[in-house]
Write a protein that holds these residues in place. Structure first.
Motif, mmCIF file in Angstrom:
data_model
loop_
_atom_site.group_PDB
_atom_site.id
_atom_site.type_symbol
_atom_site.label_atom_id
_atom_site.label_comp_id
_atom_site.label_asym_id
_atom_site.label_seq_id
_atom_site.Cartn_x
_atom_site.Cartn_y
_atom_site.Cartn_z
ATOM 1 N N MET A 82 0.844 -1.174 0.000
ATOM 2 C CA MET A 82 0.000 0.000 0.000
ATOM 3 C C MET A 82 0.891 1.240 0.000
ATOM 4 N N THR A 83 0.594 2.181 -0.836
ATOM 5 C CA THR A 83 1.370 3.400 -0.971
ATOM 6 C C THR A 83 0.677 4.549 -0.252
ATOM 7 N N LEU A 84 1.461 5.339 0.451
ATOM 8 C CA LEU A 84 0.936 6.521 1.132
ATOM 9 C C LEU A 84 1.610 7.759 0.562
ATOM 10 N N THR A 85 0.951 8.889 0.674
ATOM 11 C CA THR A 85 1.451 10.168 0.181
ATOM 12 C C THR A 85 1.617 11.121 1.355
ATOM 13 N N LEU A 86 2.664 11.910 1.352
ATOM 14 C CA LEU A 86 2.857 12.935 2.374
ATOM 15 C C LEU A 86 2.065 14.178 2.002
ATOM 16 N N ILE A 87 1.324 14.733 2.980
ATOM 17 C CA ILE A 87 0.566 15.974 2.795
ATOM 18 C C ILE A 87 0.973 16.924 3.911
ATOM 19 N N VAL A 88 1.277 18.161 3.568
ATOM 20 C CA VAL A 88 1.619 19.175 4.560
ATOM 21 C C VAL A 88 0.611 20.319 4.418
ATOM 22 N N PRO A 89 -0.433 20.322 5.252
ATOM 23 C CA PRO A 89 -1.444 21.382 5.148
ATOM 24 C C PRO A 89 -0.852 22.744 5.514
ATOM 25 N N ASP A 90 -1.278 23.779 4.823
ATOM 26 C CA ASP A 90 -0.836 25.137 5.149
ATOM 27 C C ASP A 90 -1.360 25.567 6.517
ATOM 28 N N MET A 91 -2.587 25.213 6.815
ATOM 29 C CA MET A 91 -3.220 25.561 8.082
ATOM 30 C C MET A 91 -3.848 24.300 8.672
ATOM 31 N N PRO A 92 -3.071 23.474 9.370
ATOM 32 C CA PRO A 92 -3.619 22.241 9.933
ATOM 33 C C PRO A 92 -4.818 22.538 10.840
ATOM 34 N N ASP A 93 -5.821 21.678 10.791
ATOM 35 C CA ASP A 93 -7.019 21.874 11.599
ATOM 36 C C ASP A 93 -7.264 20.658 12.484
ATOM 37 N N ASP A 94 -8.376 20.662 13.183
ATOM 38 C CA ASP A 94 -8.684 19.578 14.116
ATOM 39 C C ASP A 94 -8.794 18.226 13.426
ATOM 40 N N SER A 95 -9.283 18.210 12.194
ATOM 41 C CA SER A 95 -9.392 16.926 11.498
ATOM 42 C C SER A 95 -8.004 16.370 11.155
ATOM 43 N N ASP A 96 -7.049 17.244 10.878
ATOM 44 C CA ASP A 96 -5.675 16.802 10.630
ATOM 45 C C ASP A 96 -5.070 16.223 11.917
ATOM 46 N N ARG A 97 -5.313 16.893 13.016
ATOM 47 C CA ARG A 97 -4.827 16.409 14.315
ATOM 48 C C ARG A 97 -5.434 15.046 14.628
ATOM 49 N N GLU A 98 -6.715 14.901 14.396
ATOM 50 C CA GLU A 98 -7.391 13.635 14.682
ATOM 51 C C GLU A 98 -6.875 12.512 13.788
ATOM 52 N N ALA A 99 -6.490 12.835 12.553
ATOM 53 C CA ALA A 99 -5.929 11.821 11.654
ATOM 54 C C ALA A 99 -4.638 11.237 12.230
ATOM 55 N N VAL A 100 -3.891 12.050 12.953
ATOM 56 C CA VAL A 100 -2.662 11.588 13.594
ATOM 57 C C VAL A 100 -2.981 10.869 14.908
ATOM 58 N N LEU A 101 -3.899 11.437 15.672
ATOM 59 C CA LEU A 101 -4.198 10.882 16.987
ATOM 60 C C LEU A 101 -4.932 9.550 16.960
ATOM 61 N N ALA A 102 -5.825 9.339 16.017
ATOM 62 C CA ALA A 102 -6.643 8.119 16.013
ATOM 63 C C ALA A 102 -5.795 6.843 16.005
ATOM 64 N N PRO A 103 -4.838 6.681 15.084
ATOM 65 C CA PRO A 103 -4.042 5.449 15.125
ATOM 66 C C PRO A 103 -3.110 5.393 16.339
ATOM 67 N N LEU A 104 -2.622 6.553 16.784
ATOM 68 C CA LEU A 104 -1.758 6.581 17.966
ATOM 69 C C LEU A 104 -2.553 6.163 19.199
ATOM 70 N N ARG A 105 -3.753 6.707 19.342
ATOM 71 C CA ARG A 105 -4.615 6.352 20.471
ATOM 72 C C ARG A 105 -4.916 4.852 20.468
ATOM 73 N N ALA A 106 -5.237 4.302 19.313
ATOM 74 C CA ALA A 106 -5.538 2.874 19.207
ATOM 75 C C ALA A 106 -4.327 2.029 19.614
#
Length: 140
Positions: free
Chosen positions: A1-25
Motif C-alpha cells: 500500500m502506498t501513502l502520500t505525504l501531505i503538509v497542510p498550510d493551516m492544519p485543523d482539528d481533522s488533521d490532528r485527529e488523523a494523527v491521533l486516532a491510530p496513535l490512540r488505538a
C-alpha cells in the motif's frame, strides 16, 4: 500500500485527529485506556473575571500541568502555590502517582523545585539562549 505525504498550510482539528486516532488505538492496545480527563483551576478577580490559573490533564495515572499562569499584578501572593496545591489534591483524588510539567529557564523552575519537583530532563537552546526543563513530583 502506498501513502502520500501531505503538509497542510493551516492544519485543523481533522488533521490532528488523523494523527491521533491510530496513535490512540496503539496506546490503548499496549497500555490500556488512558482515562484522560482535563483539569482546570481558574483564578478570578473580585469581579469574577477569569484572569489566569492552571490547565492540565490526568492521563495514565499522572497529572500533566500544561499551563500555569498568574498575571504579573497578582504575583507574590501565593496564588501559584495555591493552584499547585489544589492540582495535587485533584491528582491524589484521581489516583495519580505523580505530576509532571515543563518550564523555561525564564519562567518558574525554582518555584516548582520549592514545591518538591525534581528535574528529570532539559533541552538547551529551546528557545535559543534558554533551556526548557522537565520536572516531576511523585505523590506518596
Amino acid at each position: 500500500m502506498t501513502l502520500t505525504l501531505i503538509v497542510p498550510d493551516m492544519p485543523d482539528d481533522s488533521d490532528r485527529e488523523a494523527v491521533l486516532a491510530p496513535l490512540r488505538a496503539h496506546n490503548v492496545a499496549h497500555a490500556g485506556d488512558a482515562c484522560s480527563r482535563p483539569v482546570a483551576i481558574l483564578l478570578a478577580d473580585v469581579r469574577g473575571a477569569r484572569v489566569g490559573g492552571l490547565w492540565g490533564r490526568c492521563s495514565y495515572g499522572w497529572l500533566f500541568v500544561e499551563y500555569l499562569a498568574v498575571p504579573e499584578a497578582y504575583r507574590g501572593a501565593d496564588h501559584g502555590t495555591a493552584l499547585m496545591a489544589r492540582a495535587e489534591q485533584i491528582a491524589r483524588a484521581q489516583g495519580c502517582v505523580g505530576i509532571w510539567l515543563d518550564t523555561f529557564s525564564f519562567q518558574a523552575r525554582g518555584f516548582y523545585e520549592k514545591l518538591g519537583f525534581t528535574l528529570y530532563g532539559q533541552i538547551d537552546d529551546f528557545p535559543p539562549g534558554h533551556q526548557r526543563f522537565f520536572l516531576q513530583k511523585r505523590l506518596a
